[in-house]
Write an enzyme that holds these catalytic residues in place. Structure first.
Site: not given
Ligand code: AGP
Length: 614
Positions: A7, A32, A79, A105-106, A486, A490, A493, A509, A609
């Site tokens: 949050c 966030r 959140w 937060n938490g 990777e 992208k 997401e 396969h 994030k």
């Molecule tokens: C990647 O685009 C994502 N936002 C997510 O997979 C991210 O890499 C993952 O949550 C790990 O985060 P960190 O590198 O801050 O530990």
């Protein structure tokens, strides 16, 4: 346990209009992701609370006639975790006596037990949140003659879990009290004003002088400064950090989205990541990383990370095994922590994280500490939990990454891994590793990354054709297959397009059965020795109605003849750096496809994030 995404927290005490400041700070934390927002401010000895489900403008709209002229406020963007995203569940929350108001937060793990105990004592709750329970615990401790700081100290001793708690009180209307355990909290020191936030970019327009509050600390914020104590009430010295990030580095800087800005920053990020780390003899220079005796005794590297950082870890394995012949395993942190991993005393655990706050990665780190395994971090955020907890840490120096989709952090992580691989080769005196050639290639990389951006035109053309794609494969071989993972993340997401990622040789396969008209493949083809095999894979796709966007290097005269869309990257002397460059067109593809389809790019649905609780 539920999954929680971080949050946003903001707080201000000083001469400015406090509500304006905390709204501005929350706005800077919007990346966030959140589903409700609220503010509490002190006015004429009363705490006023306003909160609303929805985006921040739902809340600011309640003050359309102007914000009050008050000088202390705290605000929160939530959140949902415990309880749906409703007005009632939004923070701040009052205690049972309406003496104090808190944001949090938490997750308070023992909140159900505490709630039952408090209910027996007469507490009535208006929300379903664990935060309101924490407010009532503080309320219980905040008896006649007890200062707010002491009440918070007593209360947090009763809480189990992760928290950054921020509290204001009617009885002590001139101060903000906060406490931290495992959830980030940063305090900013200004001239006659003090503030706090859950992340540094929110503070940068106001101050460059920040204190990263440590776990199990209580801080009291007054306009003239901050007092930090431990859970025993002892005052502790604080050393502010000077943050020299450019404010515009935390803002969009002319780009439509943070993600696009961050993709385009990569040439500079590579430069920054290398800054001071290659000496004039062409050797890698990583300070504060273990020396020869440790590396000579290390027989296995265990890399632990999540998401994009995990993919960077796979590149680490590729480098350590191929060039150092050092056995390396890569684990998803969420699996590692519960997997009872086999760890010998000569293992070295490497944690990769952009934020440095990812809960699963942090828990895996604690597990390794408990097993007395050496720990090394590759982290972007200075002062973050993982950066502080590891025995040694390499900071990736990529600057703040705002877009939820990680882009520049990945590139910086891989560069840091290359530097680490070179450092180990030097320490172990491995003449077989061409250190000077690789550092020369690294130093050329910013220029090559800049040229890779020229692919954007071809990528937009491909994105237009892929708008209605049923499925997009991400394929490659060797390092290209790793970067393809990777690239696929992208696209999923940001553009919400279904992907299937696999080494190209695996297609026949099983996955080939999915290929038909309307299916595309993004093919990493930067490794020259693999091109003939990849050409066959492209034909396999095309024979079934699929179309291919191939990412190759200049000088390739095979793949461009057959693929429908082609990106030619400038060629590096180190093939794994060509593979790394291929992430740029893949990131651009995800961005442009998402933009064409009207997706919310910087804050994709269901994601945020930092994932700071399991
Ligand atoms: C990647 O685009 C994502 N936002 C997510 O997979 C991210 O890499 C993952 O949550 C790990 O985060 P960190 O590198 O801050 O530990």
């Amino acid at each position: 346990m539920c999954k929680q995404i971080m949050c946003g927290i903001a707080g201000y005490v000083g001469p400015r209009k406090a509500v304006d400041v905390v709204f501005d700070q929350l706005k800077r934390l919007e990346y966030r992701g959140y589903d409700s927002a609220g503010v509490a401010y002190l006015e004429n000895g009363d705490i006023n609370v306003l909160k609303r489900a929805g985006k921040l403008n739902e809340l600011t709209g309640l003050m359309a006639d102007g914000t009050p002229n008050v000088h202390l406020a705290i605000a929160h963007s939530r959140w949902a975790t415990h309880g749906a995203p409703t007005d009632e569940n939004a923070h701040p929350h009052f205690d049972q006596f309406e003496q104090i108001s808190i944001i949090h937060n938490g997750i308070i793990e023992n909140y159900l037990d505490l709630k039952a105990e408090l209910a027996q004592q007469g507490s009535e709750f208006r929300s379903d949140t664990d935060t309101e329970v924490a407010a009532h615990v503080i309320g219980c401790e905040y008896t006649e003659g007890v200062a707010l700081e002491e009440a918070v100290r007593r209360a947090v001793k009763r809480l189990r879990g992760a928290y950054a708690l921020v509290v204001v009180s009617k009885r002590e209307p001139e101060k903000i009290v906060c406490a931290r355990n495992a959830s980030p909290l940063v305090i900013g020191l200004g001239e006659g004003e003090t503030m706090l936030a859950s992340d540094i970019p929110a503070l940068l327009p106001y101050t460059r002088s920040v204190i990263i509050l440590e776990d199990d600390r209580i801080a009291v914020l007054l306009p003239e400064g901050v007092r930090v104590t431990n859970l025993d009430g002892q005052e502790l010295p604080v050393t502010p950090l000077h943050i020299d990030w450019d404010v515009s580095a935390a803002e969009k800087g002319g780009y439509e989205h943070f993600m696009l800005k961050e993709i385009h920053e990569q040439p500079e990020v590579v430069r920054q990541c290398l800054a001071g780390r290659v000496d004039d003899k062409g050797r890698a220079r990583l300070d504060n990383v273990f020396g020869q005796s440790v590396w000579n005794n290390t027989d296995r590297i265990v890399i632990v990370a999540c998401g994009t950082s995990y993919h960077a870890g796979l590149m680490g394995k590729y480098l350590f095994e191929k060039l150092l012949r050092l056995p390396t395993d890569v684990f998803h942190a969420s699996e590692f922590r519960y997997g009872d991993p086999v760890l010998s005393p000569n293992s070295l655990a490497l944690f990769i994280s952009q934020s440095g706050e990812t809960a699963d990665t942090l828990a895996a780190l604690k597990l390794c500490q408990a097993r007395r395994i050496r720990t090394l971090g590759i982290v972007n955020v200075i002062g973050s939990s993982i950066a502080r907890e590891c025995d040694r840490t390499i900071i990736t120096q990529a600057g703040p990454e705002i877009s939820v989709a990680s882009t520049k952090a990945f590139t910086a992580q891989v560069i840091a891994l290359v530097l680490l691989m070179l450092h180990v080769a030097q320490e172990k005196e491995m003449p077989g590793v061409r250190v000077e050639e690789i550092t020369r290639d690294l130093l050329e990389l910013p220029e090559l990354a800049q040229r890779a951006m020229l692919a954007e035109g071809e990528i937009i053309r491909a994105a237009e054709k892929m708008r209605d794609a049923k499925l997009v494969f991400f394929l490659g071989r060797g390092a290209d297959a790793l970067v393809a993972l990777e690239g696929a993340l992208k696209l999923k997401e940001i553009a919400y397009v279904a992907t299937q990622e696999s080494p190209a040789g695996e297609m026949k396969h099983g996955p080939l059965a999915l290929v038909e008209k309307g299916v595309f493949a993004v093919m990493g083809a930067t490794e020259s020795e693999m091109r003939e095999k990849l050409a066959s894979n492209i034909k396999e796709m095309q024979a079934r109605g699929g179309q291919v966007l191939a990412i190759t290097t200049e000088g390739d005269d095979l793949i461009p003849k057959i693929a429908e869309f082609v990106v030619r990257l400038p060629k590096s002397g180190s093939e794994f750096l060509n593979a790394l460059l291929s992430i740029i067109p893949m990131q651009l593809l995800a961005y442009h496809l998402a933009r064409l389809n009207g997706c919310e790019i910087d804050q994709p649905r269901n994601l945020a994030k930092s994932v700071t609780v399991e």
